[in-house]
Design a protein around this motif. Structure first.
Motif, mmCIF file in Angstrom:
data_model
loop_
_atom_site.group_PDB
_atom_site.id
_atom_site.type_symbol
_atom_site.label_atom_id
_atom_site.label_comp_id
_atom_site.label_asym_id
_atom_site.label_seq_id
_atom_site.Cartn_x
_atom_site.Cartn_y
_atom_site.Cartn_z
ATOM 1 N N SER A 136 0.795 -1.241 0.000
ATOM 2 C CA SER A 136 0.000 0.000 0.000
ATOM 3 C C SER A 136 0.820 1.280 0.000
ATOM 4 O O SER A 136 0.282 2.361 0.268
ATOM 5 N N THR A 137 2.094 1.215 -0.274
ATOM 6 C CA THR A 137 2.919 2.427 -0.295
ATOM 7 C C THR A 137 2.414 3.369 -1.396
ATOM 8 O O THR A 137 2.315 2.977 -2.558
ATOM 9 N N PRO A 138 2.075 4.627 -1.018
ATOM 10 C CA PRO A 138 1.568 5.562 -2.036
ATOM 11 C C PRO A 138 2.710 6.257 -2.784
ATOM 12 O O PRO A 138 3.880 6.095 -2.427
ATOM 13 N N LEU A 139 2.346 7.042 -3.781
ATOM 14 C CA LEU A 139 3.347 7.866 -4.441
ATOM 15 C C LEU A 139 3.867 8.913 -3.449
ATOM 16 O O LEU A 139 3.155 9.343 -2.548
ATOM 17 N N GLU A 140 5.084 9.308 -3.656
ATOM 18 C CA GLU A 140 5.696 10.313 -2.784
ATOM 19 C C GLU A 140 5.706 11.657 -3.499
ATOM 20 O O GLU A 140 5.984 11.731 -4.708
ATOM 21 N N ASN A 164 7.667 7.540 -7.568
ATOM 22 C CA ASN A 164 6.909 6.292 -7.433
ATOM 23 C C ASN A 164 7.775 5.236 -6.753
ATOM 24 O O ASN A 164 8.609 4.588 -7.385
ATOM 25 N N PRO A 165 7.595 5.038 -5.464
ATOM 26 C CA PRO A 165 8.389 4.037 -4.746
ATOM 27 C C PRO A 165 7.801 2.620 -4.857
ATOM 28 O O PRO A 165 8.318 1.676 -4.262
ATOM 29 N N ARG A 166 6.731 2.477 -5.620
ATOM 30 C CA ARG A 166 6.049 1.188 -5.712
ATOM 31 C C ARG A 166 6.746 0.264 -6.701
ATOM 32 O O ARG A 166 7.600 0.682 -7.490
ATOM 33 N N MET A 217 -1.787 18.021 -4.270
ATOM 34 C CA MET A 217 -2.468 16.729 -4.269
ATOM 35 C C MET A 217 -2.087 15.954 -5.535
ATOM 36 O O MET A 217 -2.140 16.497 -6.634
ATOM 37 N N VAL A 218 -1.680 14.726 -5.330
ATOM 38 C CA VAL A 218 -1.337 13.857 -6.459
ATOM 39 C C VAL A 218 -2.432 12.802 -6.593
ATOM 40 O O VAL A 218 -2.722 12.077 -5.640
ATOM 41 N N GLU A 219 -3.045 12.764 -7.753
ATOM 42 C CA GLU A 219 -4.038 11.736 -8.050
ATOM 43 C C GLU A 219 -3.408 10.739 -9.020
ATOM 44 O O GLU A 219 -2.748 11.147 -9.987
ATOM 45 N N LEU A 224 -7.552 -0.065 -11.826
ATOM 46 C CA LEU A 224 -8.775 0.723 -11.943
ATOM 47 C C LEU A 224 -8.937 1.708 -10.791
ATOM 48 O O LEU A 224 -9.837 2.539 -10.819
ATOM 49 N N ASN A 225 -8.092 1.575 -9.810
ATOM 50 C CA ASN A 225 -8.374 2.234 -8.537
ATOM 51 C C ASN A 225 -7.702 3.608 -8.449
ATOM 52 O O ASN A 225 -6.495 3.739 -8.667
ATOM 53 N N LEU A 226 -8.521 4.613 -8.091
ATOM 54 C CA LEU A 226 -8.014 5.980 -7.964
ATOM 55 C C LEU A 226 -7.486 6.199 -6.549
ATOM 56 O O LEU A 226 -8.165 5.880 -5.568
ATOM 57 N N HIS A 227 -6.281 6.725 -6.479
ATOM 58 C CA HIS A 227 -5.670 7.032 -5.175
ATOM 59 C C HIS A 227 -5.206 8.469 -5.164
ATOM 60 O O HIS A 227 -4.926 9.058 -6.216
ATOM 61 N N THR A 228 -5.127 9.032 -3.994
ATOM 62 C CA THR A 228 -4.586 10.395 -3.856
ATOM 63 C C THR A 228 -3.593 10.418 -2.710
ATOM 64 O O THR A 228 -3.713 9.650 -1.741
#
Lengths: 388, 211
Positions: A136-140, A164-166, A217-219, A224-228
């Motif tokens: 679940s690590t998000p973008l930095e 992008n640490p993913r 804010m980074v979207e 398919l899943n939108l994250h912010t």
């Protein structure tokens, strides 16, 4: 050999292939079916993401294989299309068949192994474990360049870095700045795909109106899943310590009623001053020939002479206005008060100290000496007449 | 032969002796003439300077206007002399003294002696300060008016004004004894006769400071 035994042997020989054929059809069905590939999308789930697992099988045998049902067994994910493959049918020889399962990762980070299970119509089954990662690590988002200070109404640039640490790529990456105390030239910036361990710099031009904060804010999409994700920048309005700073010196005032003020204007700041204009302000009324004196651009530590003319009545001090702009066209104004000294040029009196109202000390001294002399003469006279 | 020292140091004694003689205005006229001449020079300088405000092409008129300024100052000094005498005479009448206009004219004239020094100092201030004064060349009446107002409020003009007031106070001191001796008034009443016009004069002279 007895005839009964011979008959039994013959029957056995006749029946043996049939029995043998019947048992092979059950066992070889599984051996004919191969799982040729599987695909997990997104390749790495984030918690609460919805994605798919697609399993492809192929009948490598020479006869059809009838499959009763296909399913995915997992206790870590929620299977959304549970009954999709409750009946499957026959898979012909040499043909392939895809099975796609929709799952939701309502579990914590880790690697999980849902089991793909095929149930053959003739009995027997085939299963395969499909590894699925949840991370679940998000973008930095990092703010990597901001001005030393913000000024009200002055455009400044802020550079942010989105990383992008993913393990998988993020798609549809968009950066949006939001603030109640500032406006932006760019309302968003589309980056698009951001590869694993990749990053992208984005620069926003911001015009603050007061102290406050800016939310970047980074979207982005994981499948398919939108994250912010967001980063907050708190800022305060400063006084512009690097700004151009106009200093006036060598001022000389000439005239009476209509005055001519000459002097030097110097940029004592650290930034360029453009379109520098010197003029006078109320109570003075600018008049020809130099209502406005356009100096032009002044680099730091550069100076230029100026001359302005104006009329005024009864004023002993008049403000001079220095108008200039910065590189972005923001306007600035500085005010310098000039003492008129009753219309006398300051060139003659600048070297001699002055009284509090600009009255030359020599004249004050002369008046005092005259008053003292007259007073002394009158007192002397009074004493002298008293003796007579 | 009169003694300036007597007038300045012992005016009571001087006017006491003077009032025993017939009125003679020759010396007072000479005193006023000296003051008028000095004042005329100052006026000539100031008028010449203010003529620089006139548009180009009027240089020839500058000399004539300066001469007019000189003459006006000359005449005005004599008029002021008379005004002082009239004002003091009115006050003597009011305080029931026995005034003689020619005698008061003579006394006021002698009393003007300190103003010779004052006029010389004022002229010195004008001559040394005016070269630094730069007046704009303009035909705009509002600008001329503003410039003249600023000019009259200039330090040099104000200093000259204060010098004039200071030496007029000295004259008033001398006049007081002259009025006392000539009008047979008590010293206190004689002082009032001089003080009232003096206060009016000071108010009128310094009014430019408050306007």
């Amino acid at each position: 050999m007895k005839p009964e035994i011979i008959i039994l042997l013959i029957l056995a020989m006749l029946l043996a292939p049939a029995v043998s054929a019947a048992s092979t059809s059950t066992n070889t069905a599984a051996s004919y079916i191969e799982i040729t590939s599987y695909e997990v999308s997104p390749s790495v789930f984030m918690k609460w993401d919805t994605g798919t697992i697609k399993v492809t099988i192929k009948n490598t045998g020479t006869s059809s294989v009838e499959i009763k049902s296909a399913s995915l067994f997992t206790k870590d994910f929620t299977l959304i299309n549970e009954q999709s493959y409750s009946t499957v049918g026959t898979v012909g020889p040499g043909t392939s068949r895809d099975f796609t399962f929709t799952i939701r990762a309502d579990t914590s980070d880790g690697i999980y192994y849902p089991r793909f299970y095929l149930n053959f119509a003739g009995g027997g089954s085939l299963s395969h474990l499909v590894p699925v990662k949840v991370e679940s690590t998000p973008l930095e988002i990092s703010i990597i360049d901001i001005p030393d200070e913000f000024q009200e109404g002055v455009k400044e640039s802020i550079t942010v870095l989105v990383g992008n640490p993913r393990e998988n790529a993020a798609n549809g990456v968009v950066v949006k700045p939001e603030s109640d105390s500032a406006s932006f030239i760019q309302n968003s910036y589309f980056i698009g795909e951001l590869l694993p361990d990749g990053s992208q710099e984005v620069t926003f031009d911001v015009i603050p109106t007061e102290s406050g904060d800016i939310v970047f804010m980074v979207e982005y999409r994981n499948g398919l899943n939108l994250h912010t994700t967001e980063q907050v920048l708190i800022y305060t309005i400063g006084e512009g310590k690097k700004n151009a700073e106009m200093v006036i010196n060598n001022v000389e005032v000439a005239g009476s009623g209509t005055y001519t003020v000459t002097g030097d204007v110097t940029n004592a700041g650290l930034k360029n001053a453009k379109s520098v204009i010197v003029t006078s302000a109320d109570p003075a009324v600018p008049t020809d020939p130099n209502r406005l004196y356009v100096v032009g651009e002044l680099e730091p530590d550069d100076f230029s002479s100026f001359e302005v003319t104006f009329t005024t009545e009864g004023a002993t001090e008049v403000p001079l206005l220095i108008l200039y702009k910065d590189d972005d066209g923001n306007s600035y104004e500085e005010k310098v008060t000039v003492t008129l000294e009753g219309g006398f040029t300051q060139s003659g009196s600048q070297t001699s100290p002055e009284g509090s109202d600009g009255f030359p000390v020599e004249l004050i001294a002369l008046v005092i000496i005259a008053a003292a002399g007259v007073g002394g003469a009158i007192i002397y006279s009074c004493k002298k007449q008293g003796k007579i | 032969m009169i003694s300036v020292t007597d007038i300045l140091v012992t005016p009571r004694h001087f006017f006491g002796e003077l009032c025993k003689k017939e009125t003679d205005l020759k010396i007072p006229v000479l005193i006023i003439l000296i003051i008028a001449f000095i004042g005329g020079i100052s006026a000539y300088v100031v008028t010449g300077k203010t003529m620089t405000m006139m548009p180009s092409g009027m240089e020839g008129a500058a000399f004539i206007v300066s001469l007019i300024g000189f003459s006006a100052a000359l005449i005005m000094t004599f008029i002021i002399w008379i005004i002082w005498a009239v004002a003091i005479m009115i006050m003597v009448y009011i305080l029931k003294g026995k005034p003689s206009f020619t005698r008061l004219l003579e006394i006021v004239g002698y009393g003007f002696i300190p103003q010779i020094f004052g006029s010389i100092i004022s002229m010195g201030i004008m001559i040394t300060s005016l070269p630094d004064l730069v007046l704009p060349a303009t035909s705009n009446m509002q600008e001329i008016e503003a410039a003249m107002k600023a000019f009259t409020n200039s330090p040099a003009m104000m200093a000259a004004m204060f010098i004039g007031v200071i030496f007029t106070l000295w004259s008033a001191y001398i006049w007081t004894f002259g009025v006392k001796e000539s009008s047979k008034l008590e010293l206190k009443k004689a002082a009032i006769c001089v003080a009232v016009p003096l206060v009016i004069y000071i108010l009128l002279t310094t009014s430019s400071l408050f306007m």
